[in-house]
Design an enzyme around this catalytic site. Structure first.
Site: not given
Ligand code: GLU
Length: 422
Positions: A64, A109-111
């Protein structure tokens, strides 16, 4: 289906509630407010991995990208069974704010992959990581989006991502991830950075409160992973008594202070803190309720909630984890002067700050000494700490609201200056 349902997760609801309240109190431009409530982009992928026994399993992965107005998207990659679109989005929003609070030229962001990494072999983890990387290969890059470790991932994970990306490009691209091993372009001090940064912020908070940080000071640390372990170690080295520590399997305590170096050796050998000599077992749920000077939640989100927030007896709450306090508990904390909160976007920002150093060093192929890294880390964090203190005093708000206002304010400024395209 409404947009909200896609993101239906307690962490997302909590983070948006915090964002909305901050937006209200800082009188954020309604247009900017609507744009920051959702991520710029959310990638959802379901991909197959061959397991060691020949079976093919499907996994759900996310990346994201919340906002990149101030620079490339930046944020960790999490392997955990709790991973879902809402949680990853909330964490991506916090990354945007965190990078802005630190003044880094990066977005957020982050995943994540929904998986219990402890149930996979090393070979399975490697295949999963490489396949996840290929699924998002066109969305990451040194100029666009730079992943890093988070819960359940580590420097080995980053080395596999870097290798997969580099193989596809035909040449080594170390700056595509941070938190890599030093031998493939990682930065000195990155492993310790988050825990070390938490302690830097505790030092500044103690000074601000006129508190001594010495052998009379007590601390409790929830989580003995990359963040909690390094924070506990640094506190112990400074002479602070770390009286309780926990991990996913249990908790231990010793009112005279735990020998953290010996505990680390114990954990390396036995895989958990429980059973450590010179300690007694402790109910893990009680760790956050101990009467200590410093409490560091450095494990999962939501651990301080409506049920236990009234029972906190710490003076400083330094958030090593992301989102350890729920929105409801936060409302209670805002009303009390007894607990000084160092919010996650400030307390645990040491990790992404040294990630920024690693990215810069990688782009220039010029590496700094550990001393330079730690000095610069302290400089950046301490400056941000005092900026947040100033906002809190000027706007008469609590530390979390002040940190959010500071970060969101910087994003608002950048968004307005850049304007709309076309
Ligand atoms: N996962 C860490 C965080 O939540 C570090 C992110 C990074 O280094 O990019 O801040």
């Amino acid at each position: 289906m409404s947009m909200e349902m896609e993101w239906d997760d307690p962490m997302y609801r909590s983070t948006v509630a915090l964002f909305e309240r901050t937006a209200e109190s800082m009188d954020l431009d309604p247009n900017i407010r609507r744009r920051l409530r959702y991520p710029d982009r959310a990638i959802i992928t379901t991909f197959p991995v061959r397991m060691d026994d020949g079976r093919v399993e499907s996994f759900h992965g996310y990346r994201v990208q919340h906002n990149n107005t101030r620079g490339p998207f930046k944020g960790g990659l999490r392997y955990s069974l709790d991973v879902n679109l809402g949680e990853v989005t909330a964490l991506a929003m916090l990354m945007s704010v965190k990078c802005a609070v630190m003044g880094l030229p990066l977005g957020g962001a982050k995943g994540g992959v929904r998986v219990d990494p402890s149930k996979l072999s090393r070979a399975e983890l490697q295949r999963l990581t490489r396949r996840y990387t290929t699924e998002i290969i066109n969305d990451i890059g040194p100029e666009s989006d730079i992943p890093a470790p988070d819960m359940g991932t580590n420097e080995q994970t980053m080395a596999w991502i870097m290798d997969t990306y580099s193989q596809m490009k035909g040449h080594a691209v170390p700056a595509v991830v941070t938190g890599k091993p030093v031998s493939v372009g990682g930065s000195l001090g990155r492993g310790q950075a988050t825990g070390r940064g938490v302690v830097y912020m505790v030092m500044d908070a103690a000074r601000h409160l006129g508190m001594d940080l010495g052998e009379k000071t007590t601390a409790a640390v929830q989580g003995f992973g990359n963040v909690g372990m390094h924070a506990a170690r640094k506190l112990h080295k400074m002479g602070v008594k770390v009286v309780a520590v926990s991990d996913v399997y249990g908790a231990i305590q010793n009112p005279a202070g735990l020998d953290i170096r010996a505990l680390k050796r114990w954990v390396n050998k036995h895989g958990k803190v429980a059973g450590f000599p010179e300690s007694e077992p402790l109910d893990p749920a009680h760790l956050v309720e101990l009467p200590v000077d410093v409490l560091i939640p450095a494990a999962i989100g939501g651990v301080i909630n409506e049920k236990n927030v009234q029972k906190l007896r710490c003076r400083i709450l330094a958030e090593g984890a992301n989102g350890p306090v729920t929105a409801a508990a936060n409302e209670v904390l805002r009303e009390t002067r007894d607990v000084f909160v160092i919010p996650d976007v400030l307390a645990n920002a040491g990790g992404v700050t040294v990630s920024y150093f690693e990215w810069v060093q990688g782009l220039q192929s010029f590496f700094w000494s550990a001393k330079e890294i730690n000095q610069r880390l302290y400089q950046i964090m301490s400056k941000s700490f005092h900026e947040v203190i100033d906002v809190a005093a000027r706007r008469k708000v609590d530390m979390r609201t002040a940190a959010m206002m500071h970060g969101i304010g910087r994003m608002e400024e950048a968004m307005k200056l850049r304007g709309l395209f076309p």
